[in-house]
Design an enzyme around this catalytic site. Structure first.
Site, PDB file in Angstrom:
ATOM      1  N   ASN A   1      -7.941 -10.590 -14.554  1.00  0.00           N
ATOM      2  CA  ASN A   1      -8.445 -11.708 -13.748  1.00  0.00           C
ATOM      3  C   ASN A   1      -9.623 -11.182 -12.945  1.00  0.00           C
ATOM      4  O   ASN A   1      -9.463 -10.322 -12.073  1.00  0.00           O
ATOM      5  CB  ASN A   1      -7.336 -12.234 -12.818  1.00  0.00           C
ATOM      6  CG  ASN A   1      -7.819 -13.377 -11.926  1.00  0.00           C
ATOM      7  OD1 ASN A   1      -8.919 -13.362 -11.395  1.00  0.00           O
ATOM      8  ND2 ASN A   1      -6.981 -14.391 -11.754  1.00  0.00           N
TER       9      ASN A   1
ATOM     10  N   LYS B   1     -11.331 -12.360 -10.622  1.00  0.00           N
ATOM     11  CA  LYS B   1     -11.351 -12.632  -9.183  1.00  0.00           C
ATOM     12  C   LYS B   1     -10.392 -11.710  -8.428  1.00  0.00           C
ATOM     13  O   LYS B   1     -10.784 -11.054  -7.459  1.00  0.00           O
ATOM     14  CB  LYS B   1     -10.970 -14.098  -8.945  1.00  0.00           C
ATOM     15  CG  LYS B   1     -11.150 -14.561  -7.517  1.00  0.00           C
ATOM     16  CD  LYS B   1     -10.800 -16.047  -7.365  1.00  0.00           C
ATOM     17  CE  LYS B   1     -11.913 -16.941  -7.881  1.00  0.00           C
ATOM     18  NZ  LYS B   1     -11.727 -18.359  -7.490  1.00  0.00           N
TER      19      LYS B   1
ATOM     20  N   GLY C   1      -5.544  -1.205  -8.738  1.00  0.00           N
ATOM     21  CA  GLY C   1      -5.348  -1.405  -7.304  1.00  0.00           C
ATOM     22  C   GLY C   1      -5.758  -0.224  -6.451  1.00  0.00           C
ATOM     23  O   GLY C   1      -5.968  -0.370  -5.246  1.00  0.00           O
ATOM     24  N   GLU C   2      -5.843   0.950  -7.053  1.00  0.00           N
ATOM     25  CA  GLU C   2      -6.104   2.140  -6.258  1.00  0.00           C
ATOM     26  C   GLU C   2      -7.434   2.808  -6.596  1.00  0.00           C
ATOM     27  O   GLU C   2      -7.936   3.610  -5.804  1.00  0.00           O
ATOM     28  CB  GLU C   2      -4.969   3.147  -6.461  1.00  0.00           C
ATOM     29  CG  GLU C   2      -3.628   2.574  -6.024  1.00  0.00           C
ATOM     30  CD  GLU C   2      -2.445   3.446  -6.390  1.00  0.00           C
ATOM     31  OE1 GLU C   2      -1.581   3.659  -5.553  1.00  0.00           O
ATOM     32  OE2 GLU C   2      -2.378   3.911  -7.547  1.00  0.00           O
TER      33      GLU C   2
ATOM     34  N   PHE D   1       0.830  -1.213   0.000  1.00  0.00           N
ATOM     35  CA  PHE D   1       0.000   0.000   0.000  1.00  0.00           C
ATOM     36  C   PHE D   1       0.863   1.262   0.000  1.00  0.00           C
ATOM     37  O   PHE D   1       0.468   2.284   0.546  1.00  0.00           O
ATOM     38  CB  PHE D   1      -0.965   0.010   1.194  1.00  0.00           C
ATOM     39  CG  PHE D   1      -1.640  -1.312   1.425  1.00  0.00           C
ATOM     40  CD1 PHE D   1      -2.513  -1.813   0.482  1.00  0.00           C
ATOM     41  CD2 PHE D   1      -1.377  -2.057   2.557  1.00  0.00           C
ATOM     42  CE1 PHE D   1      -3.126  -3.053   0.667  1.00  0.00           C
ATOM     43  CE2 PHE D   1      -1.978  -3.290   2.748  1.00  0.00           C
ATOM     44  CZ  PHE D   1      -2.853  -3.791   1.804  1.00  0.00           C
TER      45      PHE D   1
END
Ligand code: FES
Ligand code: FES
Lengths: 167, 726
Positions: free
Chosen positions: B613, B615, B686-687, B238
């Site tokens: 992906n 998931k 991711g953010e 992070f």
């Protein structure tokens, strides 16, 4: 101090500084590093192991207090094949970095037993069971295990799924 | 050979025509088995023979430091050394710094700075001795209040915002604050350092090995070629593990001095202090709008803080530059130089707090206009980047807003606040838009192909993001191999340098490098099959060209083929504006008596190019949305007003979201292909999930009970104050 710890069914005799926590005994003296250290002060649950079937934060307990106890770590949950919970964690993506995961799985293992035994929680409607695995019960009972990756949806789905297999 | 591409233009999509059918599927993580059995090895797990244990010591104050009893400590049982070395670092390095951060132990710039390492035969001895080491600090604390110093920096303007505000029939001029945040990955920063002559190997918990290697070498004053870093599994990052940090440098110094391996693990409290935090922010937001809800003026000015000599300033207004159209603009940050622990990147630096505050202001404007907040956003989507005039590579805000609204059941919502009650609880809903710049960073990958399968190698890390999974899928898709015939090895500086994990760029950057490495192999296979690469179909270990099909194992025999891929960002990241987009929706309950806010459900609709992906992508969004809950409701660093130290520096006092804080989360992807983002046409994810998520919650708070809170986190005391003032 010389002590014998019974871990995952096997006895280990160790000569330990009395300050060594159960967590550090497992990780640093026995190489059972599946139990993780996230805070070393009882705030995260990454170090959760089972002592006589009950979940504890192993960072908050000294190793020398556990002579004669049956200790189960994540390494003891799979016997060749993964446990239904472990399998369900993979399928439901109940982890990302995986650091909190052994603690979550140990915790969930004992939590399902507590539920089956009718132990109430803070959100249970009554003190004398039976307890259902409602959303609120599950969230309440698993809130001692932090997941900063925030995989709670996957964790909860995995626990439900594994419980379904159990039933 | 290496296939090397600098992305100057659009890329053709090749993945959709590949045959394996692996890419994009919700495949399980290949390393899942290791993670659920506890067998994955993190930095502190592998203790070499003869290892000594080090514990860092913190500065009790600021200014010049003296250790008054170091000799007594050295005489304690088991103690091997008390190290105060000028090469030790003040705080973790900023992301991609590629050089040492500020070093030194003679004085402390902030309270809590790591200024010594005590090493002993056992961890318990080292901890005891470290606690007993007496350090005095002689200086008065430097300034610690962001508003008490003259800040550096000036916002950039276009047009005349003051005039636009004065002329506008509708306007908002409000100040928002967000507290500082800690990344708080569950794995504390840890290192095991061992020297073999002049060569150093460190198992550490790091996000960006190719930079970290240079940073560590620079700290130690040695050739980077002598440094090997290993981070095969990283227990969350992070942003906190972007740069080299105190334990790794100290472990390397101690291991050299003692000529034996040394392990140093930061205690959770030390992680809070020595690792860069997200700056607190104070944001003035001005919006000027015509009566039909078109923005004529947009101001976003932010005050952030950092230590002297830190290059980083939380880029709060990064997305405000392009989020909405408005002719008159004033945007930018000012930095207050403070003696609080250093600030740096924490998940979605900039947008996490900037978009969140901005989207609260947009909600205030929508209420003032009597306009549906989704409609307000739709009316202000710019044709082109409003600041630079360059086109967008793709713009999916409208699609995600509409998709999210439909799935959440937004239509028919009564916009009036304080309308729905459930016992003691007020119920309300809110929404916000999500923006996050898309970045690509130079990356390389290598694939070795044998009859048995493919081996992908890069020093890229998987910090929980799903790198193992998606590189498996990309290589498997491109080479026609099922997932179980692809092995991915990461986190070792011996492998080709990947992009590292950060800025949401890992998947697209290293993913594209992996695709290029596979393309290199496809070309080699095609020439063996005597056909054009584009005519080659690879599926389930078979190569087909026209009427000829051969098993890969037959084609390769005992041979090994190697493919290299190398990608870098070029004009495709200058000539067009690249961003990801999304829409957040939340339903909250607000307790009228206690002021407690419970999030009842959240939904996010996101567009980030190709989803590699389903998931792992979904899990990334869950993570971001949950961080939004934390930012909105519970997370906030508290600094001592006298010396700036972090008062709540542990996980009991700094409240990350627990299981019971997180309601059911729903995630939708609006699939698209962004040809500007590279051959995979996928963008960072991711953010995005954190950007604006907290605003949906605070806007729902207002809708529920009529309280408009501009200070985050919205703790019960603040909510109660708001309820009283109504
Ligand atoms: S390490 Fe034991 S609770 Fe965190
Ligand atoms: S999976 Fe990373 S902390 Fe839970």
């Amino acid at each position: 101090m010389q002590i014998t710890l019974t871990i995952n069914g096997a006895d280990h005799t160790l000569d330990l500084d009395p300050r060594v926590t159960l967590l550090d005994a497992l990780r640093d003296h026995l190489g059972l590093t599946g139990s993780r250290k996230g805070c070393d002060q009882g705030q995260c649950g990454a170090c959760t192991v089972l002592v006589n079937g009950r979940r504890i934060n192993s960072c908050l307990s000294l190793a020398v207090m556990h002579e004669g106890d049956a200790i189960t770590t994540v390494e003891g949950l799979s016997d060749g094949a993964l446990s239904p919970l472990q399998q369900a964690f993979i399928e439901h993506d109940g982890f990302q970095c995986g650091y909190c995961t052994p603690g979550q799985i140990c915790s969930a293992t004992a939590m399902l037993d507590e539920l089956a035994a009718g132990w109430p929680s803070h959100v249970s409607p009554s003190l004398d069971g039976p307890c259902e695995l409602t959303e609120a019960e599950l969230a309440e009972r698993m809130s001692g295990n932090l997941c900063r990756c925030s995989c709670y949806p996957g964790i909860n789905a995995a626990i439900r799924d594994a419980k379904g297999h159990q039933a | 050979m290496t296939i090397r591409i600098k992305l100057d233009d659009k890329s053709e999509d090749r993945a959709d025509s590949l045959a394996q059918g692996l890419l994009g599927t919700p495949a399980d993580r290949p390393e899942g088995h290791l993670k659920v059995t506890g067998a994955a090895t993190y930095a502190a797990d592998d203790i070499p023979g003869g290892c000594a244990f080090g514990v860092l010591v913190r500065a009790p104050g600021q200014g010049a430091l003296t250790a008054t009893n170091a000799d007594d400590i050295r005489a304690m049982q088991g103690v091997l050394a008390v190290i105060r070395d000028p090469r030790m670092v003040r705080n973790s390095a900023q992301g991609t710094a590629n050089e040492a951060p500020v070093q030194g132990v003679d004085s402390a710039a902030y309270t809590g700075q790591p200024i010594a390492l005590v090493v002993a035969e056992s961890f318990e001895q080292a901890r005891h001795a470290a606690n007993a080491l007496k350090i005095t600090a002689d200086g008065p604390p430097g300034p610690v209040d962001p508003q008490a110093v003259e800040p550096e920096g000036e916002p950039d303007g276009q047009g005349d915002l003051d005039a636009a505000m004065a002329d506008a029939p509708h306007s908002i001029d409000a100040e928002y604050t967000t507290a500082g945040h800690s990344s708080a990955p569950m794995e504390p920063h840890a290192a095991v350092a061992a020297w073999d002559g002049e060569n150093l190997t460190v198992r550490a918990s790091l996000q960006m090995l190719k930079y970290n290697r240079n940073e560590l070498a620079d700290c130690l004053g040695i050739d980077p070629a002598r440094v090997r870093l290993l981070s095969p599994y990283v227990g969350g990052g992070f942003g906190s593990k972007l740069g080299i940090s105190a334990e790794t440098v100290a472990a390397a110094i101690a291991a050299k001095e003692l000529d034996r391996p040394v392990r140093v693990v930061q205690h959770r409290r030390q992680v809070f202090e020595t690792i860069t935090r997200r700056s607190e922010t104070r944001q003035r937001i001005r919006l000027a709008a015509s009566s039909d809800g078109r923005l004529t003026g947009l101001g976003h000015e932010a005050l952030v803080s950092n230590l002297p000599d830190e290059s980083f300033a939380e880029p709060v207004t990064q997305a405000s530059a392009f989020a909405y159209a408005a002719a008159n603009r004033l945007i930018g940050e000012r930095v207050a130089r403070l003696h609080r622990p250093a600030a740096g990147s924490v998940r979605a630096p900039g947008e996490a707090v900037g978009v969140t505050a901005f989207e609260c202001a947009m909600d205030e404007l929508a209420v003032q206009l009597g306009l549906d907040p989704i409609e307000l956003r739709l009316r202000n989507i710019p044709e082109k980047d409003p600041q630079s005039g360059i086109p967008f590579s793709s713009h999916m805000l409208a699609e995600t807003l509409q998709d999210g609204a439909k799935c959440f059941g937004w239509q028919g919502r009564n916009p009036a606040p304080r309308q729905q009650r459930d016992g003691e609880w007020w119920i309300g809903t809110g929404m916000a838009a999500a923006f996050r710049v898309n970045i690509l960073s130079e990356a390389e990958a290598r694939i070795t192909l044998t009859a048995g399968g493919a081996l992908v190698e890069t020093d890229m890390t998987d910090i929980g993001t799903g790198t193992y999974a998606i590189l498996t899928q990309i290589a498997g898709e491109a080479l026609g191999l099922p997932a179980d015939r692809v092995t991915v090895k990461l986190g070792d500086t011996e492998y080709p340098p990947g992009s590292g994990s950060g800025g949401s760029w890992g998947a697209a950057s290293t993913g594209n490098a992996t695709w290029l490495a596979a393309l290199d192999l496809r070309q080699q296979l095609a020439s063996m099959m005597e056909c054009d690469e584009r005519d080659l179909t690879l599926k389930d270990g078979q190569a087909t060209c026209g009427n000829t099909t051969r098993a890969l194992s037959d084609l390769l025999g005992g041979d090994t083929l190697t493919g290299h891929g190398h990608i870098d960002a070029g004009k495709a990241f200058e000539d067009v504006r690249q961003s990801t987009f999304g829409a957040h929706f939340a339903e909250v309950a607000v307790n009228d008596i206690t002021g407690e806010i419970r999030v009842r459900r959240m939904l996010g609709s996101f567009a980030a190019g190709r989803i590699l992906n389903q998931k792992t992508a979904r899990s990334q969004c869950h993570g971001g949305m949950t961080w939004g809950i934390g930012m909105a409701l519970t997370e906030g660093l508290v600094h001592d007003r006298r010396d700036g130290h972090i008062v709540n520096r542990d996980l009991a006092e700094y409240h990350v979201a627990t299981n019971a804080d997180v309601p059911p989360l729903e995630v939708h992807f609006v699939e698209e292909r962004d040809p500007w983002a590279g051959p995979m046409q996928s963008k960072g994810l991711g953010e995005l999930g954190i950007c604006g998520a907290g605003a949906a919650i605070l806007n729902a708070l207002h809708h529920a009970c009529g309280v408009r809170l501009r200070d985050m986190p919205a703790t019960p005391d603040r909510v109660l104050g708001g309820l009283e003032r109504l």
